[in-house]
Design an enzyme around this catalytic site. Structure first.
Site, mmCIF file in Angstrom:
data_model
loop_
_atom_site.group_PDB
_atom_site.id
_atom_site.type_symbol
_atom_site.label_atom_id
_atom_site.label_comp_id
_atom_site.label_asym_id
_atom_site.label_seq_id
_atom_site.Cartn_x
_atom_site.Cartn_y
_atom_site.Cartn_z
ATOM 1 N N GLY A 56 -42.028 -12.797 53.660
ATOM 2 C CA GLY A 56 -41.334 -13.708 52.759
ATOM 3 C C GLY A 56 -40.230 -12.929 52.072
ATOM 4 N N GLU A 57 -39.924 -13.281 50.843
ATOM 5 C CA GLU A 57 -38.940 -12.518 50.078
ATOM 6 C C GLU A 57 -39.681 -11.656 49.070
ATOM 7 O OE1 GLU A 57 -35.744 -12.478 51.850
ATOM 8 O OE2 GLU A 57 -35.662 -11.670 49.823
ATOM 9 N N SER A 58 -39.535 -10.326 49.199
ATOM 10 C CA SER A 58 -40.317 -9.443 48.337
ATOM 11 C C SER A 58 -39.939 -9.592 46.865
ATOM 12 C CB SER A 58 -40.158 -7.994 48.781
ATOM 13 O OG SER A 58 -38.829 -7.574 48.611
ATOM 14 N N CYS A 89 -43.857 -7.016 56.381
ATOM 15 C CA CYS A 89 -42.462 -7.130 55.939
ATOM 16 C C CYS A 89 -42.359 -7.089 54.413
ATOM 17 C CB CYS A 89 -41.839 -8.398 56.532
ATOM 18 S SG CYS A 89 -40.052 -8.438 56.375
ATOM 19 N N ARG A 121 -35.018 -1.583 52.101
ATOM 20 C CA ARG A 121 -34.987 -3.027 52.357
ATOM 21 C C ARG A 121 -33.798 -3.392 53.223
ATOM 22 N NH1 ARG A 121 -34.741 -6.569 47.287
ATOM 23 N NH2 ARG A 121 -34.768 -8.160 48.908
ATOM 24 N N ILE A 150 -37.172 -9.467 61.034
ATOM 25 C CA ILE A 150 -36.340 -10.427 60.309
ATOM 26 C C ILE A 150 -35.904 -9.813 58.981
ATOM 27 C CG2 ILE A 150 -36.312 -12.713 59.208
ATOM 28 C CD1 ILE A 150 -38.327 -13.576 61.376
ATOM 29 N N HIS A 186 -43.105 -8.922 62.338
ATOM 30 C CA HIS A 186 -43.967 -10.069 62.045
ATOM 31 C C HIS A 186 -44.943 -10.385 63.179
ATOM 32 C CE1 HIS A 186 -42.011 -11.391 58.331
ATOM 33 N NE2 HIS A 186 -40.901 -10.930 58.879
ATOM 34 N N GLU A 188 -47.575 -12.091 63.092
ATOM 35 C CA GLU A 188 -48.114 -13.465 62.997
ATOM 36 C C GLU A 188 -47.248 -14.483 63.723
ATOM 37 O OE1 GLU A 188 -46.404 -11.992 60.744
ATOM 38 O OE2 GLU A 188 -45.246 -13.377 59.503
#
Lengths: 205, 318
Positions: A56-58, A89, A121, A150, A186, A188
């Site tokens: 997601g967005e850290s 990620c 990042r 990503i 990723h 998943e």
């Protein structure tokens, strides 16, 4: 039940449902029984044997769990007590000691500092530079696995006790330190092999 | 694995070898994967770097750059085009979260320039004045992922077939009224449930595909998955934390907020509150707490969607 484990997927932001369904397949493959659920509050975290921090967005995740100071502290304490954790990620960034952004430099994020690594990042660039490739991950078995990067981070420094489990182009993209595993790609989105490895390694605490 | 991926296209992808490792950019997995990473997040409309920083600090998952907020597009009229390149560049240099920008429907060159300057996702949006009344952009040609609006399932499927990696409801932008977004997500969900109940009945599915002017294979995929193969966000008219929570409860994967934040008089506080309510949409106590962070007197006044001069959701090819 000896084999039964409680798995949580941190439900703050990101591809939560993808990790839940992936973990369900992994549990079957690893022949383990137990419960898989979305966790968001400190009381949910207390009885977990394994926690997955999804992609997601850290910045979003770290700003939201820092508000819930109790959640932040529970995760840290449970990790030190031996709870297994997988960070994907953004999850890898959260678990790390410190992170720099490729363009902006230092960011205002909070970190769990559970994994003795430093990360960069967006190390490969923006979304246009995101890519898929095939990687050797000996821990998972022979043959290459598909890896989706990503806006992915890379590991720039590792401490003693951190094992490198995958590299891409000489850059470290997956690591393991005792009960913690983290990937900058990723798994998943591809299949359940990485999650199966994680589930197999969980010991009841 | 339940995550489905449509056949990978070769157009719009770039392969190269780096030290004997082949990497491929712009694949379906990479594009749709990017959209998945935005889930449970709030994408905020902004017009400059200052607003971008406020949005990032509030916990926005991404920012959407426009020349004018939808409310102003409505008020000022004229032709609404993509934002200034220099403004987008300045924003890129100032925040770490992904940057999205809008281009006009069908305007291939605006989309190419947005891809060229490095935005992370392009919104082919009805908020801007459509540039092609016949066709949308053929999005498989791009490495940058696209998001498109849809009022019903047929529209969503046609956009997915054109290569978009994310769907959002159209709603009625710039009105501060969620009613249209609510009816769009309910309709899409209803149509998906109907198709799901027909799983295995190929003849009936082929009839639906013809009705929706979408391919049989995609309709069959929906009947198997019971959901879209890409994420579906709420957009158009969201202005309070409760609005965001409501749409998440209706099954949206995340939220776009347009004029709702920066047209209100408490932007930073409101942005934060909407982020909280989106994450904790199923916890009424936290939604109430988020709602108490804002003052209804400071919400944008909003517009009734029945008497609008311009219905943005009906612009452009369908």
């Amino acid at each position: 039940m000896r084999n039964s484990v409680n798995i949580g997927v941190l439900g703050i932001q990101g591809d939560i449902e993808e990790n839940i369904s992936c973990t369900k397949f992994a549990m079957k493959r690893a022949r383990r029984r137990g419960e898989i659920k979305v966790v968001r509050y400190s009381e949910d975290i207390e009885n977990l044997d394994g926690l997955i921090i999804p992609g997601g967005e850290s910045t979003v995740m770290s700003s939201l769990i820092s508000v819930q100071e109790k959640v932040f502290q529970s995760i840290k304490r449970r990790i030190s007590e031996g709870m297994s954790v997988m960070g994907i990620c953004a999850g890898m960034i959260l678990l790390s000691r410190k992170a720099n952004d490729r363009v902006i430099g230092k960011t205002k994020q909070n970190f769990l500092s559970a994994l003795d690594i430093a990360v960069e990042r967006n190390a490969f660039g923006r979304q246009n530079d995101s890519f898929e490739t095939y990687l050797n991950v000996p821990l998972i078995g022979k043959g290459k696995i598909k890896a989706i990067f990503i806006r992915a981070p890379i590991v720039t420094e590792i401490g003693i006790g951190v094992d490198v489990i995958a590299k891409f182009n000489e850059k470290i993209v997956a690591v393991k330190q005792n009960n913690i595993v983290a990937t900058s790609f990723h798994p998943e989105l591809v299949d359940d092999r990485f999650h199966t490895l994680f589930i197999k390694g969980i010991s009841k605490i | 694995m339940v995550i489905s991926v449509a056949q990978q296209e070769t157009r719009g992808t770039k392969s190269e070898e780096i030290e004997k490792l082949t990497i491929t950019r712009g694949t379906t997995l990479v594009k749709r994967g990017f959209a998945r990473m935005q889930k449970h997040g709030v994408v905020m409309d902004i017009t400059n770097a200052e607003q971008a920083r406020i949005a990032e600090d509030a916990g926005a998952v991404a920012v959407m750059v426009l020349d004018k907020l939808p409310y102003d597009v409505r008020k000022i009229g004229g032709v609404a085009r993509t934002a200034s390149v220099n403004v987008i560049r300045e924003i890129i240099d100032n925040v770490t979260i992904p940057i999205m920008a809008k281009c006009r429907i069908g305007h291939v060159s605006e989309a190419q320039l947005l891809q060229g300057i490095g935005v992370d996702m392009i919104d082919e949006s009805e908020v801007l004045t459509p540039a092609d009344e016949q066709r949308h952009i053929w999005k498989w040609d791009f490495t940058t992922p696209f998001v498109n609006g849809a009022k019903n399932l047929g529209e969503a499927l046609r956009r997915i077939e054109e290569g978009c990696a994310m769907i959002r409801t159209k709603g009625e932008p710039g009105t501060g009224n969620v009613a249209e977004a609510v009816s769009h997500i309910k309709l899409v969900n209803y149509e998906i449930r109907k198709i799901r109940s027909l799983h295995g009945d190929k003849q009936e599915l082929i009839n639906i595909a013809r009705e929706m002017r979408a391919s049989f294979s995609l309709v069959e995929e929906i009947s198997r998955l019971g959901r879209l193969p890409v994420v579906n966000f709420a957009a158009g008219g969201i202005s309070t934390p409760a609005d965001a929570a409501f749409l998440m409860n209706l099954g949206c994967d995340g939220v776009f907020v347009g004029s709702g934040i920066f047209k209100a008089n408490d932007a930073a506080q409101r942005a934060r509150a909407i982020v909280l309510a989106t994450t904790h949409f199923d916890n009424p106590e936290i939604v109430a707490e988020a709602q108490s962070m804002i003052d209804e007197n400071k919400s944008m006044l909003g517009l009734d969607t029945k008497n609008l001069d311009l219905r943005m959701q009906e612009r452009g090819p369908i």
